[in-house]
Design a protein around this motif. Structure first.
Motif, PDB file in Angstrom:
ATOM      1  N   ALA A 192       0.828  -1.205   0.000  1.00  0.00           N
ATOM      2  CA  ALA A 192       0.000   0.000   0.000  1.00  0.00           C
ATOM      3  C   ALA A 192       0.865   1.259   0.000  1.00  0.00           C
ATOM      4  O   ALA A 192       0.582   2.220  -0.731  1.00  0.00           O
ATOM      5  CB  ALA A 192      -0.923  -0.003   1.219  1.00  0.00           C
ATOM      6  N   ALA A 193       1.920   1.258   0.803  1.00  0.00           N
ATOM      7  CA  ALA A 193       2.802   2.430   0.869  1.00  0.00           C
ATOM      8  C   ALA A 193       3.468   2.682  -0.480  1.00  0.00           C
ATOM      9  O   ALA A 193       3.605   3.835  -0.922  1.00  0.00           O
ATOM     10  CB  ALA A 193       3.864   2.221   1.951  1.00  0.00           C
ATOM     11  N   TYR A 194       3.873   1.611  -1.164  1.00  0.00           N
ATOM     12  CA  TYR A 194       4.517   1.758  -2.467  1.00  0.00           C
ATOM     13  C   TYR A 194       3.532   2.289  -3.512  1.00  0.00           C
ATOM     14  O   TYR A 194       3.873   3.159  -4.319  1.00  0.00           O
ATOM     15  CB  TYR A 194       5.084   0.414  -2.907  1.00  0.00           C
ATOM     16  CG  TYR A 194       5.908   0.475  -4.174  1.00  0.00           C
ATOM     17  CD1 TYR A 194       7.058   1.252  -4.248  1.00  0.00           C
ATOM     18  CD2 TYR A 194       5.545  -0.260  -5.300  1.00  0.00           C
ATOM     19  CE1 TYR A 194       7.823   1.310  -5.400  1.00  0.00           C
ATOM     20  CE2 TYR A 194       6.304  -0.226  -6.455  1.00  0.00           C
ATOM     21  CZ  TYR A 194       7.443   0.573  -6.502  1.00  0.00           C
ATOM     22  OH  TYR A 194       8.196   0.628  -7.651  1.00  0.00           O
ATOM     23  N   CYS A 195       2.325   1.765  -3.484  1.00  0.00           N
ATOM     24  CA  CYS A 195       1.307   2.256  -4.415  1.00  0.00           C
ATOM     25  C   CYS A 195       0.990   3.720  -4.158  1.00  0.00           C
ATOM     26  O   CYS A 195       0.727   4.486  -5.097  1.00  0.00           O
ATOM     27  CB  CYS A 195       0.044   1.408  -4.314  1.00  0.00           C
ATOM     28  SG  CYS A 195       0.230  -0.269  -4.983  1.00  0.00           S
ATOM     29  N   LEU A 196       1.016   4.132  -2.893  1.00  0.00           N
ATOM     30  CA  LEU A 196       0.817   5.546  -2.576  1.00  0.00           C
ATOM     31  C   LEU A 196       1.940   6.391  -3.170  1.00  0.00           C
ATOM     32  O   LEU A 196       1.694   7.478  -3.711  1.00  0.00           O
ATOM     33  CB  LEU A 196       0.756   5.765  -1.066  1.00  0.00           C
ATOM     34  CG  LEU A 196      -0.560   5.478  -0.361  1.00  0.00           C
ATOM     35  CD1 LEU A 196      -0.437   5.836   1.120  1.00  0.00           C
ATOM     36  CD2 LEU A 196      -1.711   6.255  -0.983  1.00  0.00           C
ATOM     37  N   MET A 197       3.163   5.919  -3.064  1.00  0.00           N
ATOM     38  CA  MET A 197       4.283   6.663  -3.619  1.00  0.00           C
ATOM     39  C   MET A 197       4.072   6.932  -5.112  1.00  0.00           C
ATOM     40  O   MET A 197       4.118   8.076  -5.579  1.00  0.00           O
ATOM     41  CB  MET A 197       5.588   5.889  -3.412  1.00  0.00           C
ATOM     42  CG  MET A 197       6.019   5.743  -1.974  1.00  0.00           C
ATOM     43  SD  MET A 197       7.501   4.681  -1.863  1.00  0.00           S
ATOM     44  CE  MET A 197       7.652   4.510  -0.078  1.00  0.00           C
ATOM     45  N   LEU A 198       3.830   5.862  -5.855  1.00  0.00           N
ATOM     46  CA  LEU A 198       3.685   5.999  -7.303  1.00  0.00           C
ATOM     47  C   LEU A 198       2.391   6.713  -7.670  1.00  0.00           C
ATOM     48  O   LEU A 198       2.345   7.477  -8.643  1.00  0.00           O
ATOM     49  CB  LEU A 198       3.734   4.620  -7.962  1.00  0.00           C
ATOM     50  CG  LEU A 198       4.983   3.778  -7.711  1.00  0.00           C
ATOM     51  CD1 LEU A 198       4.939   2.510  -8.559  1.00  0.00           C
ATOM     52  CD2 LEU A 198       6.254   4.566  -8.011  1.00  0.00           C
TER      53      LEU A 198
END
Length: 289
Positions: free
Chosen positions: A45-51
């Motif tokens: 989830a954190a990675y998807c938020l970044m992108l």
């Protein structure tokens, strides 16, 4: 539904979501959203938020050129690029809300977080400046994101892989569009060359952050889900050098500003973006149109 009422025909029935335009179905419908084995849902989830935040904030900055670009053709081109990025943001934010089990929607994540909750790189939020600066920023952003998406198409996460596969085609156009303008301005008149040189100089301090890996990115890269951004630098430099050569421009000095966008550290520029982007959602919580 009455056929003689175009507003009802557009809005659909029973869809209370509005922020990205009424009538959209679940952007992840039909896609396998199972979190890959051995992968932490919170990290995903954190990675998807970044992108997703990169795409959302950059999209908003490009939308600011509507009615302000040098020519109508450029307004249409920039609006289309902004829409491409907005589409990527929808999918990535929806995946983030689903992956961590928190139940937050794409609207919640886009419009109900304050600046410290955003995880975009600071390049995306930087003020547009003049057209030359915006083209310099778009070129840097697109070359970097294209290298990232190209590798991400092989992700073990089916959503990330699908977003990346489609995004490669879109961002290739973004890169080529920006490169064309950088060359045209850099190899144009003395005035356009000066503006392009100043635009690159303004953007360049924000480049280093793009290649600094976050611990979440490293964990997911080891799991075959994400991309280690430090591995993108060689390709980025090679492409930028080709464009700058054609534009007869020198690479600016390597000066970096404080990074930290991935950890929610932002400048006042993001506050300015959010004050506009979130104004209706915060004024009319839960509203529909």
């Amino acid at each position: 539904m009455s056929d003689d009422n175009p507003y009802e025909a557009l809005s659909g029935e029973g869809d209370a979501r509005w922020a990205f335009g009424t009538g959209f179905a679940d952007p992840l419908a039909g896609v396998d959203t199972t979190v890959p084995a051995g992968v932490d849902g919170g990290d995903l989830a954190a990675y998807c938020l970044m992108l997703g935040d990169d795409a959302l904030v950059m999209s908003h900055r490009l939308q600011e050129w509507c009615t302000r670009a040098p020519e109508l053709e450029e307004e249409v081109a920039l609006a289309n690029i902004a829409l491409d990025l907005l589409g990527q943001a929808r999918l990535l934010l929806a995946r983030a809300g689903q992956a961590d089990g928190g139940g937050r929607s794409e609207d919640d994540l886009a419009f109900l977080r304050d600046a410290p909750g955003f995880r975009n790189v600071r390049l995306a939020e930087a003020a547009n400046g003049d057209f030359a600066r915006s083209m310099a920023r778009l070129l840097v952003f697109a070359v970097w994101r294209l290298a990232l998406l190209d590798r991400l198409a092989g992700s073990r996460d089916p959503v990330l892989a699908a977003v990346a596969a489609k995004g490669v085609k879109e961002v290739t156009y973004h890169r080529d569009y920006a490169a064309g303008w950088v060359v045209r301005l850099g190899d144009g008149t003395a005035y356009s060359r000066d503006r392009m040189r100043e635009g690159l100089a303004a953007v360049w301090p924000l480049v280093a952050e793009l290649f600094v890996p976050h611990e979440v990115e490293l964990r997911l890269a080891r799991a075959g889900v994400a991309v280690d951004p430090s591995e993108l630098r060689a390709e980025f430099d090679a492409v930028l050098d080709q464009v700058l050569d054609a534009a007869r421009l020198a690479r600016p000095a390597a000066v970096a500003v404080e990074a930290g966008g991935r950890d929610g550290l932002h400048g006042v520029e993001l506050d300015e973006v959010l004050s506009v982007m979130q104004s209706v959602a915060r004024a009319l919580p839960g509203g529909t149109w």
